[in-house]
Design an enzyme around this catalytic site. Sequence first.
Site, short mmCIF file in Angstrom:
data_model
loop_
_atom_site.label_atom_id
_atom_site.label_comp_id
_atom_site.label_asym_id
_atom_site.label_seq_id
_atom_site.Cartn_x
_atom_site.Cartn_y
_atom_site.Cartn_z
N ASN A 162 0.98 -1.12 -0.04
CA ASN A 162 -0.18 -0.09 -0.08
C ASN A 162 1.01 1.29 0.06
OD1 ASN A 162 -1.69 2.17 0.53
ND2 ASN A 162 -2.39 1.33 2.62
N LYS A 170 -0.03 4.24 -0.36
CA LYS A 170 -0.39 5.38 0.36
C LYS A 170 -0.09 6.71 -0.65
CE LYS A 170 -0.11 3.39 4.57
NZ LYS A 170 0.01 3.45 6.21
N HIS A 207 -9.27 0.99 5.41
CA HIS A 207 -8.04 1.41 5.84
C HIS A 207 -8.31 2.30 6.96
CE1 HIS A 207 -4.10 2.67 6.46
NE2 HIS A 207 -3.51 1.43 5.78
N GLU A 214 -6.72 4.66 7.83
CA GLU A 214 -6.52 6.29 7.69
C GLU A 214 -7.67 6.80 6.96
OE1 GLU A 214 -2.91 5.56 5.53
OE2 GLU A 214 -1.80 5.07 7.21
N GLU A 256 -4.89 -4.88 10.82
CA GLU A 256 -3.88 -3.84 10.97
C GLU A 256 -4.15 -2.97 12.26
OE1 GLU A 256 -2.12 -2.78 6.77
OE2 GLU A 256 -3.59 -1.37 7.28
N GLY A 310 2.76 2.68 10.72
CA GLY A 310 3.64 3.50 10.45
C GLY A 310 4.49 4.10 11.66
N SER A 359 3.74 -1.86 10.51
CA SER A 359 5.36 -2.01 10.48
C SER A 359 6.09 -3.44 10.12
CB SER A 359 5.72 -1.55 11.87
OG SER A 359 5.24 -0.10 12.00
P1 13P Z 1 3.46 0.52 7.71
O1 13P Z 1 3.69 -0.93 6.84
O2 13P Z 1 3.97 1.75 7.06
O3 13P Z 1 3.25 0.52 9.13
O4 13P Z 1 1.77 0.62 7.16
C1 13P Z 1 0.99 -0.26 7.10
C2 13P Z 1 0.01 -0.23 6.42
O5 13P Z 1 -1.13 0.70 6.99
C3 13P Z 1 -0.50 -0.82 5.35
O6 13P Z 1 -1.68 -0.77 4.84
#
Ligand code: 13P
Length: 252
Positions: free
Chosen positions: A11, A13, A97, A99, A169, A175, A214
């Site tokens: 992903n 983003k 997701h 976010e 997640e 992140g 992560s």
């Molecule tokens: P990270 O791998 O940057 O922690 O993000 C995970 C994520 O949100 C994947 O959709």
Amino acid sequence: MSKRRTLVAGNWKMNGSRAESAALVGAVKRGVGAGVKAEVAICPPFILIPFAAETLAGSPVAWGGQNLSIHKSGAYTGEISGPMLRDFGCSYAIVGHSERRAYYGEDDQVVAQKFGAAQAAGLIPILCVGETLAEREAGTTEAVVARSLDAVLAAHGIAAFKHAVIAYEPVWAIGTGKTATPQQAQAVHAFIRGRLAALDQAVAGGVRILYGGSVKGANAKELFGQADIDGGLIGGASLNAEEFLSICRAAD
Ligand code: 13P
């Protein structure tokens, strides 16, 4: 039952210039073509999907959207629909997701609609679920995950999970560099599969449940080795071809 084929999805983003994306997609395509056994997919920003589609056509790497509209078409300024993603060869669409839930007000009902919109367009939804740190500390992880799953089950039924992927997640691990331990992740994955198994054992046994938060080359193997972890949804590390490929190889 034999382990389900691992899926590693990147992903991106809201990252990537044209030049960066060209380098990244090219390197992933070459690396996966050189013998990765896991299924691999990337989810770039919408505007880069036509480019990914052109570059990856005929390769073993699939691509998908990070989001989609609940509508098929019409006066919805700024939105992208499932049929549009499918038209550009997308196989997957991420829905729910954290976010999107946190910054764009998408609740479990909207996410369930997006799940249905993806399937109606012939896309495989990657349904994201997971708790915040406060929810984990309050002991409500399972309740939060169950509520998100149940909204989709209520709207579409258990059979819909024959053509879906789930991603656990934990919000506190996204992140942050803080990964859930393999045991913490496995416990929630087993809970998710168990909740589906109560409705249909075969569907629950077949559905892939990815871990995200992560994931790096260094921790992927142990995570993917857990009985109910069938791959990963990778954020930051998917922006670095070598790191992403090392995660893909850890799945073999
Ligand atoms: P990270 O791998 O940057 O922690 O993000 C995970 C994520 O949100 C994947 O959709």
